[in-house]
Design a protein around this motif. Structure first.
Motif, PDB file in Angstrom:
ATOM      1  N   LEU A 279       0.829  -1.206   0.000  1.00 52.72           N
ATOM      2  CA  LEU A 279       0.000   0.000   0.000  1.00 52.72           C
ATOM      3  C   LEU A 279       0.862   1.254   0.000  1.00 52.72           C
ATOM      4  O   LEU A 279       0.564   2.227  -0.707  1.00 52.72           O
ATOM      5  N   ARG A 280       1.952   1.246   0.747  1.00 55.41           N
ATOM      6  CA  ARG A 280       2.861   2.396   0.756  1.00 55.41           C
ATOM      7  C   ARG A 280       3.525   2.567  -0.610  1.00 55.41           C
ATOM      8  O   ARG A 280       3.719   3.691  -1.077  1.00 55.41           O
ATOM      9  N   GLN A 281       3.864   1.465  -1.250  1.00 54.87           N
ATOM     10  CA  GLN A 281       4.513   1.542  -2.559  1.00 54.87           C
ATOM     11  C   GLN A 281       3.575   2.106  -3.617  1.00 54.87           C
ATOM     12  O   GLN A 281       3.965   2.971  -4.413  1.00 54.87           O
ATOM     13  N   ARG A 282       2.340   1.612  -3.640  1.00 53.34           N
ATOM     14  CA  ARG A 282       1.384   2.018  -4.670  1.00 53.34           C
ATOM     15  C   ARG A 282       0.687   3.317  -4.323  1.00 53.34           C
ATOM     16  O   ARG A 282       0.309   4.093  -5.210  1.00 53.34           O
ATOM     17  N   GLY A 283       0.463   3.548  -3.037  1.00 55.37           N
ATOM     18  CA  GLY A 283      -0.203   4.769  -2.611  1.00 55.37           C
ATOM     19  C   GLY A 283      -1.702   4.648  -2.474  1.00 55.37           C
ATOM     20  O   GLY A 283      -2.359   5.547  -1.944  1.00 55.37           O
ATOM     21  N   TYR A 284      -2.271   3.569  -2.935  1.00 55.58           N
ATOM     22  CA  TYR A 284      -3.711   3.342  -2.838  1.00 55.58           C
ATOM     23  C   TYR A 284      -3.987   1.871  -3.091  1.00 55.58           C
ATOM     24  O   TYR A 284      -3.156   1.146  -3.643  1.00 55.58           O
ATOM     25  N   ASN A 285      -5.172   1.451  -2.686  1.00 54.00           N
ATOM     26  CA  ASN A 285      -5.631   0.088  -2.937  1.00 54.00           C
ATOM     27  C   ASN A 285      -6.726   0.153  -3.992  1.00 54.00           C
ATOM     28  O   ASN A 285      -7.823   0.671  -3.726  1.00 54.00           O
ATOM     29  N   GLN A 286      -6.448  -0.345  -5.181  1.00 52.54           N
ATOM     30  CA  GLN A 286      -7.429  -0.244  -6.263  1.00 52.54           C
ATOM     31  C   GLN A 286      -8.721  -0.982  -5.933  1.00 52.54           C
ATOM     32  O   GLN A 286      -9.817  -0.552  -6.322  1.00 52.54           O
ATOM     33  N   ALA A 287      -8.638  -2.084  -5.192  1.00 60.26           N
ATOM     34  CA  ALA A 287      -9.853  -2.813  -4.811  1.00 60.26           C
ATOM     35  C   ALA A 287     -10.715  -1.979  -3.877  1.00 60.26           C
ATOM     36  O   ALA A 287     -11.950  -2.017  -3.950  1.00 60.26           O
ATOM     37  N   ALA A 288     -10.074  -1.214  -2.985  1.00 59.78           N
ATOM     38  CA  ALA A 288     -10.829  -0.361  -2.073  1.00 59.78           C
ATOM     39  C   ALA A 288     -11.538   0.760  -2.823  1.00 59.78           C
ATOM     40  O   ALA A 288     -12.672   1.123  -2.491  1.00 59.78           O
ATOM     41  N   LEU A 289     -10.880   1.310  -3.844  1.00 57.72           N
ATOM     42  CA  LEU A 289     -11.519   2.359  -4.643  1.00 57.72           C
ATOM     43  C   LEU A 289     -12.706   1.804  -5.425  1.00 57.72           C
ATOM     44  O   LEU A 289     -13.764   2.446  -5.521  1.00 57.72           O
ATOM     45  N   LEU A 290     -12.549   0.606  -5.972  1.00 56.48           N
ATOM     46  CA  LEU A 290     -13.667  -0.038  -6.681  1.00 56.48           C
ATOM     47  C   LEU A 290     -14.822  -0.316  -5.724  1.00 56.48           C
ATOM     48  O   LEU A 290     -15.990  -0.076  -6.047  1.00 56.48           O
ATOM     49  N   ALA A 291     -14.490  -0.828  -4.546  1.00 55.28           N
ATOM     50  CA  ALA A 291     -15.520  -1.164  -3.558  1.00 55.28           C
ATOM     51  C   ALA A 291     -16.260   0.081  -3.101  1.00 55.28           C
ATOM     52  O   ALA A 291     -17.478   0.044  -2.867  1.00 55.28           O
ATOM     53  N   GLN A 292     -15.536   1.194  -2.963  1.00 55.39           N
ATOM     54  CA  GLN A 292     -16.170   2.437  -2.549  1.00 55.39           C
ATOM     55  C   GLN A 292     -17.218   2.888  -3.564  1.00 55.39           C
ATOM     56  O   GLN A 292     -18.333   3.280  -3.205  1.00 55.39           O
ATOM     57  N   SER A 293     -16.854   2.828  -4.845  1.00 57.46           N
ATOM     58  CA  SER A 293     -17.790   3.216  -5.902  1.00 57.46           C
ATOM     59  C   SER A 293     -18.971   2.258  -5.971  1.00 57.46           C
ATOM     60  O   SER A 293     -20.129   2.678  -6.076  1.00 57.46           O
ATOM     61  N   CYS A 294     -18.688   0.958  -5.888  1.00 60.76           N
ATOM     62  CA  CYS A 294     -19.744  -0.055  -5.959  1.00 60.76           C
ATOM     63  C   CYS A 294     -20.705   0.087  -4.788  1.00 60.76           C
ATOM     64  O   CYS A 294     -21.932   0.064  -4.962  1.00 60.76           O
ATOM     65  N   ALA A 295     -20.176   0.240  -3.578  1.00 58.44           N
ATOM     66  CA  ALA A 295     -21.014   0.339  -2.382  1.00 58.44           C
ATOM     67  C   ALA A 295     -21.876   1.596  -2.406  1.00 58.44           C
ATOM     68  O   ALA A 295     -23.047   1.572  -2.015  1.00 58.44           O
ATOM     69  N   ALA A 296     -21.297   2.703  -2.871  1.00 57.93           N
ATOM     70  CA  ALA A 296     -22.053   3.948  -2.936  1.00 57.93           C
ATOM     71  C   ALA A 296     -23.202   3.837  -3.930  1.00 57.93           C
ATOM     72  O   ALA A 296     -24.305   4.341  -3.691  1.00 57.93           O
ATOM     73  N   THR A 297     -22.956   3.168  -5.053  1.00 57.58           N
ATOM     74  CA  THR A 297     -24.005   2.996  -6.061  1.00 57.58           C
ATOM     75  C   THR A 297     -25.140   2.119  -5.547  1.00 57.58           C
ATOM     76  O   THR A 297     -26.326   2.399  -5.777  1.00 57.58           O
ATOM     77  N   LEU A 298     -24.777   1.059  -4.821  1.00 63.48           N
ATOM     78  CA  LEU A 298     -25.770   0.103  -4.333  1.00 63.48           C
ATOM     79  C   LEU A 298     -26.365   0.499  -2.985  1.00 63.48           C
ATOM     80  O   LEU A 298     -27.343  -0.105  -2.549  1.00 63.48           O
ATOM     81  N   GLN A 299     -25.755   1.491  -2.335  1.00 63.18           N
ATOM     82  CA  GLN A 299     -26.173   1.899  -0.990  1.00 63.18           C
ATOM     83  C   GLN A 299     -26.078   0.733   0.000  1.00 63.18           C
ATOM     84  O   GLN A 299     -26.993   0.466   0.784  1.00 63.18           O
ATOM     85  N   ILE A 300     -24.948   0.010  -0.061  1.00 70.97           N
ATOM     86  CA  ILE A 300     -24.635  -1.085   0.851  1.00 70.97           C
ATOM     87  C   ILE A 300     -23.442  -0.649   1.705  1.00 70.97           C
ATOM     88  O   ILE A 300     -22.484  -0.072   1.176  1.00 70.97           O
ATOM     89  N   PRO A 301     -23.456  -0.896   3.006  1.00 72.79           N
ATOM     90  CA  PRO A 301     -22.338  -0.480   3.856  1.00 72.79           C
ATOM     91  C   PRO A 301     -21.003  -1.044   3.384  1.00 72.79           C
ATOM     92  O   PRO A 301     -20.913  -2.202   2.971  1.00 72.79           O
ATOM     93  N   LEU A 302     -19.971  -0.197   3.449  1.00 75.03           N
ATOM     94  CA  LEU A 302     -18.614  -0.566   3.077  1.00 75.03           C
ATOM     95  C   LEU A 302     -17.761  -0.654   4.328  1.00 75.03           C
ATOM     96  O   LEU A 302     -17.797   0.245   5.170  1.00 75.03           O
ATOM     97  N   GLU A 303     -16.987  -1.736   4.455  1.00 76.64           N
ATOM     98  CA  GLU A 303     -16.114  -1.929   5.608  1.00 76.64           C
ATOM     99  C   GLU A 303     -14.687  -2.147   5.105  1.00 76.64           C
ATOM    100  O   GLU A 303     -14.405  -3.153   4.456  1.00 76.64           O
ATOM    101  N   THR A 304     -13.804  -1.190   5.416  1.00 78.41           N
ATOM    102  CA  THR A 304     -12.424  -1.278   4.934  1.00 78.41           C
ATOM    103  C   THR A 304     -11.422  -1.572   6.049  1.00 78.41           C
ATOM    104  O   THR A 304     -10.223  -1.659   5.777  1.00 78.41           O
ATOM    105  N   THR A 305     -11.887  -1.734   7.278  1.00 79.44           N
ATOM    106  CA  THR A 305     -10.972  -1.989   8.395  1.00 79.44           C
ATOM    107  C   THR A 305     -11.273  -3.303   9.091  1.00 79.44           C
ATOM    108  O   THR A 305     -10.804  -3.535  10.206  1.00 79.44           O
TER     109      THR A 305
END
Length: 215
Positions: A101-127
């Motif tokens: 994560l430090r090398q890349r600077g972001y987690n692409q799966a987390a960004l995808l999940a954020q967009s998907c969850a927001a569209t579906l209005q389903i809770p997102l848990e990243t921790t």
């Protein structure tokens, strides 16, 4: 960003699909591979095969820092969720190890999940789910070697496991799945914590077409 032409050029996987791994196959129900070596998941679904223009979009998101692509690609995953009549109480991205994560600077799966969850209005848990160890690259490994490589790589945060996971239906988001080994490794601690169902949803899967269906 993805233009309308590119979005329309993405070929969705068409039925009949294996009811477990979601890959195209001829007979319907479970494919031959899943009959003998079923995924340790409730099921896995993908939007398309790993081909253009989706392949370049995934590569740009994952390796070239084009994080703007996560929004339209995550919306595509939300559409796939609805198309396949999936049912989830919670969405979780496949976590990256802190070093990666430090090398890349972001987690692409987390960004995808954020967009998907927001569209579906389903809770997102990243921790809730963590990657506890780095693993060697999986590109040249067999399915069995991938599973061994990832054994024990993921774990649930102990302080919130029971109330968050127990008897819940969970959807794990990632970009690409080859054998399903990463998703299986993520699902293992969730099932151990009492999850009712754990599904995987990815953008693409590499597909080898044979006359008798996927091997």
């Amino acid at each position: 960003m993805l233009c309308d032409t590119c979005l329309l050029a993405i070929p969705w996987l068409q039925p009949p699909l294996c009811r477990l791994c979601g890959l195209p196959q001829l007979a319907g129900q479970a494919c031959r591979r899943c009959l003998y070596h079923p995924l340790q998941l409730s099921g896995l679904r993908a939007i398309s095969s790993y081909q253009e223009p989706l392949r370049s979009s995934i590569h740009a998101l994952k390796y070239n820092g084009n994080t703007r692509l996560a929004d339209p690609l995550g919306v595509l995953q939300a559409q796939a969720y609805q198309r396949h009549h999936l049912d989830a109480d919670l969405i979780i991205p496949v976590p990256l190890h802190q070093e990666r994560l430090r090398q890349r600077g972001y987690n692409q799966a987390a960004l995808l999940a954020q967009s998907c969850a927001a569209t579906l209005q389903i809770p997102l848990e990243t921790t809730l789910l963590y990657r506890g160890k780095t693993t060697s690259t999986q590109v040249a490994l067999t399915a069995l070697e991938r599973r061994e490589n990832l054994r024990g790589a993921f774990y649930c945060a102990p302080d919130s496991t029971t109330k968050t996971v127990f008897k819940r239906k969970i959807l794990i988001i990632d970009d690409v799945s080859t054998t399903g080994a990463t998703l299986e490794a993520c699902a293992a601690p969730l099932f151990a914590a009492g999850a009712q169902a754990v599904w995987g949803l990815v953008l693409a899967r590499p597909i080898v077409t044979k006359a008798t269906g996927p091997a």
